[in-house]
Design a protein around this motif. Sequence first.
Motif, PDB file in Angstrom:
ATOM      1  N   TYR A  73      46.496  41.127  37.776  1.00 42.81           N
ATOM      2  CA  TYR A  73      45.682  40.790  38.910  1.00 42.81           C
ATOM      3  C   TYR A  73      44.149  40.757  38.568  1.00 42.81           C
ATOM      4  O   TYR A  73      43.271  40.329  39.397  1.00 42.81           O
ATOM      5  N   GLY A  74      43.763  41.431  37.404  1.00 42.49           N
ATOM      6  CA  GLY A  74      42.415  41.223  37.044  1.00 42.49           C
ATOM      7  C   GLY A  74      41.600  42.516  37.719  1.00 42.49           C
ATOM      8  O   GLY A  74      40.424  42.488  37.919  1.00 42.49           O
ATOM      9  N   LEU A  75      42.411  43.540  38.204  1.00 46.87           N
ATOM     10  CA  LEU A  75      41.673  44.591  38.929  1.00 46.87           C
ATOM     11  C   LEU A  75      41.696  45.851  38.157  1.00 46.87           C
ATOM     12  O   LEU A  75      42.234  45.857  37.152  1.00 46.87           O
ATOM     13  N   LEU A  76      40.719  46.697  38.377  1.00 46.80           N
ATOM     14  CA  LEU A  76      40.416  48.084  37.747  1.00 46.80           C
ATOM     15  C   LEU A  76      41.103  49.165  38.381  1.00 46.80           C
ATOM     16  O   LEU A  76      40.861  49.459  39.634  1.00 46.80           O
ATOM     17  N   PRO A  77      41.589  50.023  37.437  1.00 43.34           N
ATOM     18  CA  PRO A  77      42.171  51.338  37.995  1.00 43.34           C
ATOM     19  C   PRO A  77      41.037  52.204  38.580  1.00 43.34           C
ATOM     20  O   PRO A  77      39.773  52.256  38.031  1.00 43.34           O
ATOM     21  N   GLY A  78      41.161  53.156  39.356  1.00 43.85           N
ATOM     22  CA  GLY A  78      40.201  53.888  40.150  1.00 43.85           C
ATOM     23  C   GLY A  78      39.288  53.433  41.131  1.00 43.85           C
ATOM     24  O   GLY A  78      38.767  54.246  41.812  1.00 43.85           O
ATOM     25  N   ARG A  79      39.279  52.236  41.354  1.00 40.13           N
ATOM     26  CA  ARG A  79      38.589  51.484  42.457  1.00 40.13           C
ATOM     27  C   ARG A  79      39.457  51.520  43.648  1.00 40.13           C
ATOM     28  O   ARG A  79      40.661  51.438  43.726  1.00 40.13           O
ATOM     29  N   ARG A  80      38.933  51.406  44.691  1.00 38.46           N
ATOM     30  CA  ARG A  80      39.425  51.515  46.129  1.00 38.46           C
ATOM     31  C   ARG A  80      39.655  49.999  46.425  1.00 38.46           C
ATOM     32  O   ARG A  80      38.758  49.182  46.541  1.00 38.46           O
ATOM     33  N   THR A  81      40.970  49.758  46.742  1.00 36.05           N
ATOM     34  CA  THR A  81      41.385  48.321  46.767  1.00 36.05           C
ATOM     35  C   THR A  81      41.596  47.772  48.265  1.00 36.05           C
ATOM     36  O   THR A  81      42.351  48.516  49.147  1.00 36.05           O
ATOM     37  N   ILE A  82      40.998  46.940  48.731  1.00 31.94           N
ATOM     38  CA  ILE A  82      41.150  46.047  49.919  1.00 31.94           C
ATOM     39  C   ILE A  82      42.165  44.766  49.757  1.00 31.94           C
ATOM     40  O   ILE A  82      41.671  43.987  49.294  1.00 31.94           O
ATOM     41  N   LEU A  83      43.149  44.969  50.586  1.00 28.75           N
ATOM     42  CA  LEU A  83      43.971  43.924  50.552  1.00 28.75           C
ATOM     43  C   LEU A  83      43.676  43.001  52.096  1.00 28.75           C
ATOM     44  O   LEU A  83      43.799  43.517  52.983  1.00 28.75           O
ATOM     45  N   PHE A 134      38.838  43.594  45.724  1.00 26.68           N
ATOM     46  CA  PHE A 134      39.728  43.068  46.745  1.00 26.68           C
ATOM     47  C   PHE A 134      40.903  42.201  46.078  1.00 26.68           C
ATOM     48  O   PHE A 134      40.825  41.865  45.074  1.00 26.68           O
ATOM     49  N   ILE A 135      41.827  41.990  46.962  1.00 27.34           N
ATOM     50  CA  ILE A 135      42.888  41.146  47.019  1.00 27.34           C
ATOM     51  C   ILE A 135      42.724  40.266  48.058  1.00 27.34           C
ATOM     52  O   ILE A 135      43.051  40.862  49.218  1.00 27.34           O
ATOM     53  N   LEU A 136      42.274  39.024  47.894  1.00 25.39           N
ATOM     54  CA  LEU A 136      42.178  38.131  48.909  1.00 25.39           C
ATOM     55  C   LEU A 136      43.270  36.944  49.000  1.00 25.39           C
ATOM     56  O   LEU A 136      43.355  35.975  48.035  1.00 25.39           O
ATOM     57  N   LEU A 137      44.188  36.945  50.043  1.00 26.48           N
ATOM     58  CA  LEU A 137      45.256  35.932  49.934  1.00 26.48           C
ATOM     59  C   LEU A 137      44.788  34.978  51.141  1.00 26.48           C
ATOM     60  O   LEU A 137      44.827  35.409  52.298  1.00 26.48           O
ATOM     61  N   LEU A 172      40.761  39.533  43.289  1.00 26.79           N
ATOM     62  CA  LEU A 172      41.960  38.527  43.150  1.00 26.79           C
ATOM     63  C   LEU A 172      41.910  37.795  44.211  1.00 26.79           C
ATOM     64  O   LEU A 172      42.048  38.173  45.291  1.00 26.79           O
ATOM     65  N   VAL A 173      41.651  36.280  44.092  1.00 30.01           N
ATOM     66  CA  VAL A 173      41.655  35.326  45.246  1.00 30.01           C
ATOM     67  C   VAL A 173      42.279  34.145  44.808  1.00 30.01           C
ATOM     68  O   VAL A 173      42.216  33.546  43.905  1.00 30.01           O
ATOM     69  N   GLN A 174      43.558  34.029  45.742  1.00 26.35           N
ATOM     70  CA  GLN A 174      44.421  33.019  45.586  1.00 26.35           C
ATOM     71  C   GLN A 174      45.220  32.757  46.912  1.00 26.35           C
ATOM     72  O   GLN A 174      45.057  33.549  47.897  1.00 26.35           O
ATOM     73  N   ARG A 175      45.939  31.745  46.975  1.00 28.11           N
ATOM     74  CA  ARG A 175      46.481  31.455  48.214  1.00 28.11           C
ATOM     75  C   ARG A 175      47.529  32.367  48.838  1.00 28.11           C
ATOM     76  O   ARG A 175      47.364  32.613  49.741  1.00 28.11           O
ATOM     77  N   ALA A 199      49.336  48.387  45.822  1.00 26.16           N
ATOM     78  CA  ALA A 199      47.835  48.368  45.088  1.00 26.16           C
ATOM     79  C   ALA A 199      46.686  48.769  46.299  1.00 26.16           C
ATOM     80  O   ALA A 199      45.760  49.194  45.989  1.00 26.16           O
ATOM     81  N   ALA A 200      47.150  48.437  47.497  1.00 24.72           N
ATOM     82  CA  ALA A 200      46.043  48.410  48.631  1.00 24.72           C
ATOM     83  C   ALA A 200      45.785  49.972  48.830  1.00 24.72           C
ATOM     84  O   ALA A 200      46.914  50.844  49.121  1.00 24.72           O
ATOM     85  N   ASP A 201      44.580  50.291  49.137  1.00 20.74           N
ATOM     86  CA  ASP A 201      44.080  51.470  49.860  1.00 20.74           C
ATOM     87  C   ASP A 201      43.891  51.015  51.362  1.00 20.74           C
ATOM     88  O   ASP A 201      43.687  52.125  52.240  1.00 20.74           O
ATOM     89  N   LEU A 202      43.392  50.048  51.701  1.00 18.42           N
ATOM     90  CA  LEU A 202      43.188  49.550  53.151  1.00 18.42           C
ATOM     91  C   LEU A 202      43.711  48.030  53.137  1.00 18.42           C
ATOM     92  O   LEU A 202      43.445  47.364  52.264  1.00 18.42           O
ATOM     93  N   VAL A 203      44.580  47.878  54.299  1.00 18.71           N
ATOM     94  CA  VAL A 203      44.752  46.486  54.580  1.00 18.71           C
ATOM     95  C   VAL A 203      44.329  45.626  55.728  1.00 18.71           C
ATOM     96  O   VAL A 203      44.244  46.643  56.732  1.00 18.71           O
ATOM     97  N   ILE A 204      43.731  44.592  55.599  1.00 17.44           N
ATOM     98  CA  ILE A 204      43.185  43.927  56.617  1.00 17.44           C
ATOM     99  C   ILE A 204      44.029  42.598  56.798  1.00 17.44           C
ATOM    100  O   ILE A 204      43.974  41.874  56.200  1.00 17.44           O
TER     101      ILE A 204
END
Length: 378
Positions: free
Chosen positions: A192-202, A233-236, A257-260, A271-276
């Motif tokens: 996904y091109g994301l880094l370990p250790g960072r807080r991830t927002i989906l 971020f993971i932005l769908l 990661l930004v995709q449809r 992967a998410a630490d927070l989901v919006i």
Amino acid sequence: MSERSEQPHLVIACGGTGGHFYPTLAIAKEFSRRKGKVTLLVSGKHAGEQQKIAASFGFAVCEVHAVRLPDSILHALAFPFQFCSCILKAPKILRALHPDILLGMGSFAAVPACLAVSRRELPLVLHEGNAFMGKANRWLAWKASAIALSLPLRYSAQLKGKSSVTVGMPLREAIVDGAKLQKVPETCLAAYGLLPGRRTILVFGGSQGARFINELILKALPYLREVAGELQFILLTGSDDNQELLNACRQAGIPALVQRSEPNIENCYLAADLVICRSGASSICELALFGKPLLLIPLPSAADDHQRINAEMLQEAGAAKIFSQINAAPENFVEVLLDWLAHPEEWASMGQKLRSFAYPSAASAMVDLLQKVLSFKG
């Protein structure tokens, strides 16, 4: 409607949307595993695609006529005649199928089939996904043998005195199995091109409500530069036009990661630490399995304002927080994100409370209910 055989025949009126079709598939698989026969009734613009999907799992499919609720004066004038025509055609279809039991999945497209026969001829079971019962099920509750719920109903009077069982939302096996993992595989995170250790927002908005959420994130990103080193971020987005969001993430110094969409969304949940996200029933029931902190933005245009009711039910249980779309400002949104960063234990506790709404065996529980109704018929 048919003589009882050793292989009971379940017909499912599932309508046309994915929110009704994919839970239908989960139920159909479980009923088939128990040596039952299943036929799906589909309708609408996705009927052809759904026929192919169902056929790939070996299920019989029948396309039926359906009419949507009127959205214009002209349509309102034609609606009664079109609706009556659908109802008149449905009995012939059902008699040709010889079902033992009929399941309605809550879409308006399922109404003609569910109204077509009397309860004496064919037992009817309904499945309701939301905390506020939809129009179709409100119309049909009087003739149901039983009603299955995904979430607790806000107004029990909508059951009209009928018995109900909270079974949860039948979900794809990949979602249920994914929730059993402790964390997303590192190889997936790297892909996904994301880094370990960072807080991830989906972040995702679904098929109808992504545009506002995408614009909210776009406006909020400049305010997040001071905490950019902590986030990703993971932005769908529900769109293929994502260059502006990608550029904004880069300018803010936030990996994204930004995709449809993501077909393996269970990996995003892990992967998410927070989901919006919006507060549709399927999203809520999926996320409950993963127990992640949840910020809900109800879709104001949702039928009967059911997304607001879903969200309020969770917030009152301490299982989610609501960010209202009405008069929303990016500064207020950023304040919520900063609160999440500053109080991780409080938000994590909220995620654990969300697990109380998880039903990993929903498909099995739904089939248990169907078999119980069949046993009374037999």
